[in-house]
Design a protein around this motif. Structure first.
Motif, PDB file in Angstrom:
ATOM      1  N   THR A  89       5.981   1.418  18.249  1.00 53.23           N
ATOM      2  CA  THR A  89       6.182   1.132  16.833  1.00 53.23           C
ATOM      3  C   THR A  89       5.249   0.013  16.398  1.00 53.23           C
ATOM      4  N   LYS A  90       4.318   0.350  15.531  1.00 51.38           N
ATOM      5  CA  LYS A  90       3.359  -0.635  15.042  1.00 51.38           C
ATOM      6  C   LYS A  90       3.866  -1.182  13.716  1.00 51.38           C
ATOM      7  N   ILE A  91       4.129  -2.486  13.695  1.00 52.83           N
ATOM      8  CA  ILE A  91       4.697  -3.099  12.496  1.00 52.83           C
ATOM      9  C   ILE A  91       4.006  -4.411  12.163  1.00 52.83           C
ATOM     10  N   ARG A 138      -1.458 -14.641  14.820  1.00 52.85           N
ATOM     11  CA  ARG A 138      -0.519 -15.535  15.504  1.00 52.85           C
ATOM     12  C   ARG A 138       0.114 -14.821  16.697  1.00 52.85           C
ATOM     13  N   ALA A 139       0.537 -13.565  16.498  1.00 51.85           N
ATOM     14  CA  ALA A 139       1.098 -12.755  17.587  1.00 51.85           C
ATOM     15  C   ALA A 139       1.228 -11.316  17.108  1.00 51.85           C
ATOM     16  N   VAL A 140       0.772 -10.398  17.920  1.00 47.36           N
ATOM     17  CA  VAL A 140       0.915  -8.976  17.599  1.00 47.36           C
ATOM     18  C   VAL A 140       2.318  -8.529  18.020  1.00 47.36           C
ATOM     19  N   PRO A 141       3.168  -8.075  17.083  1.00 48.40           N
ATOM     20  CA  PRO A 141       4.507  -7.610  17.456  1.00 48.40           C
ATOM     21  C   PRO A 141       4.426  -6.458  18.462  1.00 48.40           C
ATOM     22  N   GLN A 142       5.203  -6.565  19.542  1.00 51.52           N
ATOM     23  CA  GLN A 142       5.156  -5.559  20.604  1.00 51.52           C
ATOM     24  C   GLN A 142       6.533  -4.929  20.805  1.00 51.52           C
ATOM     25  N   SER A 143       6.533  -3.750  21.412  1.00 54.31           N
ATOM     26  CA  SER A 143       7.794  -3.110  21.779  1.00 54.31           C
ATOM     27  C   SER A 143       8.590  -4.054  22.674  1.00 54.31           C
ATOM     28  N   LYS A 157      19.552  -2.636  14.077  1.00 52.93           N
ATOM     29  CA  LYS A 157      18.462  -1.694  14.287  1.00 52.93           C
ATOM     30  C   LYS A 157      17.387  -1.869  13.225  1.00 52.93           C
ATOM     31  N   LEU A 158      16.181  -1.422  13.581  1.00 56.28           N
ATOM     32  CA  LEU A 158      15.061  -1.471  12.661  1.00 56.28           C
ATOM     33  C   LEU A 158      15.075  -0.205  11.819  1.00 56.28           C
ATOM     34  N   ASP A 159      15.253  -0.346  10.515  1.00 59.95           N
ATOM     35  CA  ASP A 159      15.307   0.800   9.608  1.00 59.95           C
ATOM     36  C   ASP A 159      13.941   0.975   8.951  1.00 59.95           C
ATOM     37  N   LEU A 160      13.207   1.991   9.400  1.00 59.89           N
ATOM     38  CA  LEU A 160      11.896   2.275   8.833  1.00 59.89           C
ATOM     39  C   LEU A 160      11.924   3.579   8.039  1.00 59.89           C
ATOM     40  N   VAL A 161      13.081   3.834   7.424  1.00 63.02           N
ATOM     41  CA  VAL A 161      13.243   5.029   6.598  1.00 63.02           C
ATOM     42  C   VAL A 161      13.564   4.645   5.157  1.00 63.02           C
ATOM     43  N   ASN A 162      14.502   3.696   4.992  1.00 60.39           N
ATOM     44  CA  ASN A 162      14.928   3.284   3.656  1.00 60.39           C
ATOM     45  C   ASN A 162      14.201   2.010   3.214  1.00 60.39           C
ATOM     46  N   GLU A 163      13.855   1.967   1.944  1.00 62.39           N
ATOM     47  CA  GLU A 163      13.218   0.792   1.326  1.00 62.39           C
ATOM     48  C   GLU A 163      12.004   0.312   2.122  1.00 62.39           C
ATOM     49  N   ILE A 164      11.164   1.237   2.548  1.00 59.69           N
ATOM     50  CA  ILE A 164      10.007   0.848   3.373  1.00 59.69           C
ATOM     51  C   ILE A 164       8.817   0.464   2.500  1.00 59.69           C
ATOM     52  N   LYS A 165       8.020  -0.462   3.017  1.00 57.12           N
ATOM     53  CA  LYS A 165       6.778  -0.885   2.370  1.00 57.12           C
ATOM     54  C   LYS A 165       5.672  -0.861   3.423  1.00 57.12           C
ATOM     55  N   PHE A 166       4.442  -0.775   2.951  1.00 58.48           N
ATOM     56  CA  PHE A 166       3.300  -0.747   3.858  1.00 58.48           C
ATOM     57  C   PHE A 166       2.284  -1.808   3.466  1.00 58.48           C
ATOM     58  N   VAL A 167       1.508  -2.254   4.454  1.00 53.02           N
ATOM     59  CA  VAL A 167       0.358  -3.126   4.197  1.00 53.02           C
ATOM     60  C   VAL A 167      -0.863  -2.502   4.860  1.00 53.02           C
ATOM     61  N   SER A 168      -2.021  -2.972   4.470  1.00 56.52           N
ATOM     62  CA  SER A 168      -3.265  -2.408   4.988  1.00 56.52           C
ATOM     63  C   SER A 168      -3.533  -2.865   6.426  1.00 56.52           C
ATOM     64  N   GLU A 169      -4.427  -2.184   7.078  1.00 58.15           N
ATOM     65  CA  GLU A 169      -4.842  -2.560   8.431  1.00 58.15           C
ATOM     66  C   GLU A 169      -5.460  -3.961   8.415  1.00 58.15           C
ATOM     67  N   GLU A 182       0.843  -1.186   0.000  1.00 58.77           N
ATOM     68  CA  GLU A 182       0.000   0.000   0.000  1.00 58.77           C
ATOM     69  C   GLU A 182       0.885   1.245   0.000  1.00 58.77           C
ATOM     70  N   SER A 183       0.323   2.374  -0.415  1.00 65.64           N
ATOM     71  CA  SER A 183       1.080   3.633  -0.417  1.00 65.64           C
ATOM     72  C   SER A 183       1.286   4.158   0.999  1.00 65.64           C
ATOM     73  N   GLU A 184       0.428   3.740   1.924  1.00 66.44           N
ATOM     74  CA  GLU A 184       0.571   4.079   3.334  1.00 66.44           C
ATOM     75  C   GLU A 184      -0.139   3.008   4.147  1.00 66.44           C
ATOM     76  N   GLY A 185       0.053   3.034   5.445  1.00 66.19           N
ATOM     77  CA  GLY A 185      -0.576   2.020   6.299  1.00 66.19           C
ATOM     78  C   GLY A 185       0.370   1.557   7.385  1.00 66.19           C
ATOM     79  N   ILE A 186       0.448   0.217   7.574  1.00 66.03           N
ATOM     80  CA  ILE A 186       1.298  -0.367   8.615  1.00 66.03           C
ATOM     81  C   ILE A 186       2.652  -0.730   8.019  1.00 66.03           C
ATOM     82  N   PHE A 187       3.722  -0.364   8.724  1.00 60.10           N
ATOM     83  CA  PHE A 187       5.066  -0.715   8.260  1.00 60.10           C
ATOM     84  C   PHE A 187       5.196  -2.231   8.119  1.00 60.10           C
TER      85      PHE A 187
END
Length: 517
Positions: A360-362, A334-339, A313-325, A297-302
Motif C-alpha cells: 500500500t503506497k500512501i 522524512r520517511a517513506v511509509p512502509q507496510s 483500519k485504513l479506509d481507502l474507499v470512503n472520502e479518499i483524496k490523492f496527491v501527485s507523485e 489530484e483526481s488520481e495519484g498517491i492515496f
C-alpha cells in the motif's frame, strides 16, 4: 392486493395534497450571525432528521425578535420535515413537539403540513421514506459536491394516495411490522455494544499481563523489559549512524532528540520483568507528517487523513483524496511509509491507529504520525493493540491539550507510555488477543449482516405497502365496509374544492376590508 384493488387509489403531487391552510415550503435562511445561544426559538437542523425518526440532536437558537425580522415559518406538531440534503437524501420525520412559535428550521429542510383530514400524516411519511420515492428523489437531485433536491423538483414527484380506511390499515400494519423489526434490531445493537465491552476487557487483561500469566510462569530466561530497551537503543543507533552517513537530516534530528532523553523506567502495577516505556524510547522512530497542505489530484498517491482511519483500519474507499507523485516524494523525505508501520492521529479525531497493509503506497496527511518498530524487539501488532485499549486512551487524554478540540503535540505523542515486555511474551499476547477477537469479528459480521437484512426488510415492507401488496384481500374488504371509504380521486376533489372555497372567502374578506377603510 391485486391491481384491480388499486383502482380506488390515485396519484398526485405534494401541492395537490396541501389544503389552503397547509404549508409546503422550505425552512428559513438563518445564518450564524442571526443565531443567539440565549434565544428562545430553537433552530431545527438537518442532524435532527433521521430516516423516519426525529433525532432531537441540535442545539442552536435565535431570539423571537430575530425570527419575526426574518419572517420565519414556525413549526407545528405533526409537520413532516424532509431533508433536502443527504445522508440519505429525502429522508423525512414527523416533528414531535407541541409548543407553538417555539421552533423554526433551516432552508435545506422542506416543511410539509397538509392541514386536512384526507391523508394520514404517517401514511405520507411512509410514502416519502419508501424506496420508490427515494429513487424519484435521487433522479431529480442536483449539485456536484453537495447533492440536494430543490422544492421545485419535489413538486414534480407523483405520490400514491389511497382511500382513508386503506391508509389507516396500511399504517397500522407497517407500524406492527416495524415494531417487531425494531425489537430485533435493538437486541442486535445490544449485542454489538456488549462485544465492544468484551473487546476492551480482552485488551485490558492483555496489557495487565493476565492473558499470559500461566504462560509466563512456565518460561525461563526471558529477557527483561530493561534489557529489551537497551537492545532497541543499540539497534536504533546503528540504523541512525548509517542514515546520517547517507545525509538523512531526519536521522540527525532523531539522534539529537534521543541524546536529551532522560529515560526513567518503572514497573509499577506491572508484572515482573515488564516496565513502562514511551513511543520514542521503544520505536525505531516516531515522525510527524508534513505540515503543509497540497492541492488534491483526481488520481495519484492515496493521502491518508485522520478521517481515513476507522475502527483500527485504513479506509481507502470512503472520502479518499490523492496527491501527485511529486508531492509524495517531497513529503516522504522524512520517511517513506512502509507496510507494517503504524499511523497514529494526534487530532481530529485523536488517538486513532491503523497498520499500513502490504503493498500500500500512501502519503501521510496533516495531524497524522508514523511509528516504525524494530519488529524483532517490538511487535507492531503489540503496540497497535496497546493504542486501541481503553486504558491507553484514558492516559492519552490526560496528556491532551485544548478546550474545544483536544489534541496532542508531537512531543506529547513521542512520550506516550505503554507497558513493555519481552518479545516472546509480546508475540504470545498478540496471539491471545487475536484468538479472542477473531471470534468477536465473526459474531460482529453476523450481527452486521442481520442489521443489513433488517433494513432491507424494512424497505421491502414499504415497497409492498405502496405497490398495494401489503394488505390481504380480507383486510381490504373490511376497509371497504367503513363509512368513510371513498376513492382517492374523491379525496383530491374535496381538497381542491375546499381550497377554492377558502380562496373565494379570503377574496371576499379582502374586498370587505378595503370597503370598510
Amino acid at each position: 392486493m391485486t391491481n384491480n384493488d388499486k383502482n380506488d387509489w390515485a396519484e398526485c403531487t405534494l401541492n395537490e395534497l396541501i389544503s389552503q391552510d397547509g404549508i409546503f415550503c422550505d425552512g428559513d435562511w438563518v445564518e450564524s450571525k442571526d443565531q443567539d445561544k440565549y434565544g428562545n426559538i430553537r433552530l431545527i437542523q438537518l442532524a435532527d432528521i433521521g430516516d423516519g425518526i426525529f433525532k432531537d440532536k441540535s442545539n442552536r437558537f435565535l431570539t423571537y425578535e430575530k425570527s419575526i425580522e426574518l419572517n420565519c415559518t414556525y413549526l407545528k406538531n405533526g409537520d413532516i420535515l424532509l431533508a433536502r440534503m443527504p445522508e440519505p437524501l429525502g429522508r423525512a420525520a414527523i416533528f414531535p413537539f407541541r409548543e407553538d412559535e417555539k421552533y423554526v428550521t433551516v432552508v435545506d429542510v422542506a416543511i410539509i403540513r397538509t392541514a386536512n383530514q384526507y391523508i394520514s400524516n404517517k401514511f405520507l411519511l411512509f410514502i416519502i421514506n419508501s424506496p420508490f420515492i427515494r429513487k424519484e428523489i435521487a433522479s431529480l437531485q442536483s449539485g456536484s459536491t453537495r447533492k440536494r433536491i430543490s422544492k421545485n423538483n419535489l413538486s414534480k414527484i407523483l405520490f400514491p394516495l389511497a382511500p382513508l380506511p386503506i391508509q389507516r390499515a396500511i399504517v397500522a400494519k407497517i407500524e406492527a411490522l416495524f415494531s417487531d423489526l425494531d425489537k430485533g434490531i435493538e437486541s442486535l445493537k445490544t449485542a454489538q455494544a456488549q462485544l465492544k465491552i468484551y473487546r476492551q476487557a480482552v485488551l485490558k487483561k492483555a496489557f495487565e499481563g493476565e492473558l499470559t500469566k500461566e504462560w509466563r510462569e512456565k518460561q525461563t530466561n526471558l529477557p527483561t523489559a530493561e534489557e529489551l530497551l537497551q537492545q532497541i537503543k543499540e539497534e536504533r543507533n546503528k540504523w541512525l549512524d548509517i542514515e546520517i552517513l547517507n545525509s538523512n537530516s531526519e536521522a540527525k534530528r532523531i539522534k539529537a532528540k534521543l541524546k536529551k532523553l532522560d529515560i526513567k523506567i518503572s514497573n509499577t502495577d506491572l508484572p515482573q520483568n515488564w516496565c513502562w516505556s514511551t513511543f520514542i524510547n521503544s520505536c525505531l522512530f516516531v515522525i510527524d507528517c508534513h505540515n503543509k497542505t497540497a492541492p488534491y489530484e483526481s488520481e495519484g498517491i492515496f493521502l491518508v487523513r485522520t478521517t481515513n482511519i476507522r475502527e483500527g483500519k485504513l479506509d481507502l474507499v470512503n472520502e479518499i483524496k490523492f496527491v501527485s507523485e511529486k508531492t509524495y516524494k517531497y513529503w516522504s523525505k522524512r520517511a517513506v511509509p512502509q507496510s507494517g508501520d503504524i499511523i497514529f492521529t494526534r487530532e481530529a479525531p485523536m488517538g486513532k491507529a491503523a497498520i499500513i497493509p502490504q503493498q500500500t503506497k500512501i502519503c501521510l496527511g496533516q495531524r497524522t504520525m508514523l511509528l516504525r518498530t524494530i519488529q524483532q524487539f517490538l511487535n507492531n501488532k503489540y503496540l497497535f493493540y496497546n493504542i486501541l485499549s481503553e486504558i491507553f486512551q484514558q492516559r492519552m487524554y490526560k496528556d491532551a491539550i485544548g478546550t474545544s478540540v483536544k489534541h496532542l503535540r508531537v512531543g506529547d505523542v513521542e512520550n506516550l507510555i505503554f507497558p513493555l515486555c519481552s518479545p516472546q511474551e509480546q508475540t504470545q499476547i498478540v496471539q491471545e488477543i487475536e484468538r479472542r477477537l477473531s471470534v468477536c469479528d465473526k459474531i460482529e459480521q453476523s450481527i452486521t449482516e442481520s442489521l443489513e437484512k433488517s433494513e432491507a426488510l424494512r424497505q421491502s415492507i414499504l415497497k409492498k405497502a405502496f405497490e398495494g401488496k401489503l394488505l390481504s384481500q380480507a383486510e381490504i374488504e373490511q376497509c371497504k365496509k367503513e363509512a368513510d371509504y371513498e376513492p382517492a380521486s374523491v379525496l383530491l376533489e374535496k381538497i381542491k374544492a375546499e381550497k377554492l372555497a377558502k380562496e373565494q372567502e379570503n377574496k371576499k374578506s379582502s374586498i370587505k376590508s378595503k370597503k370598510d377603510k
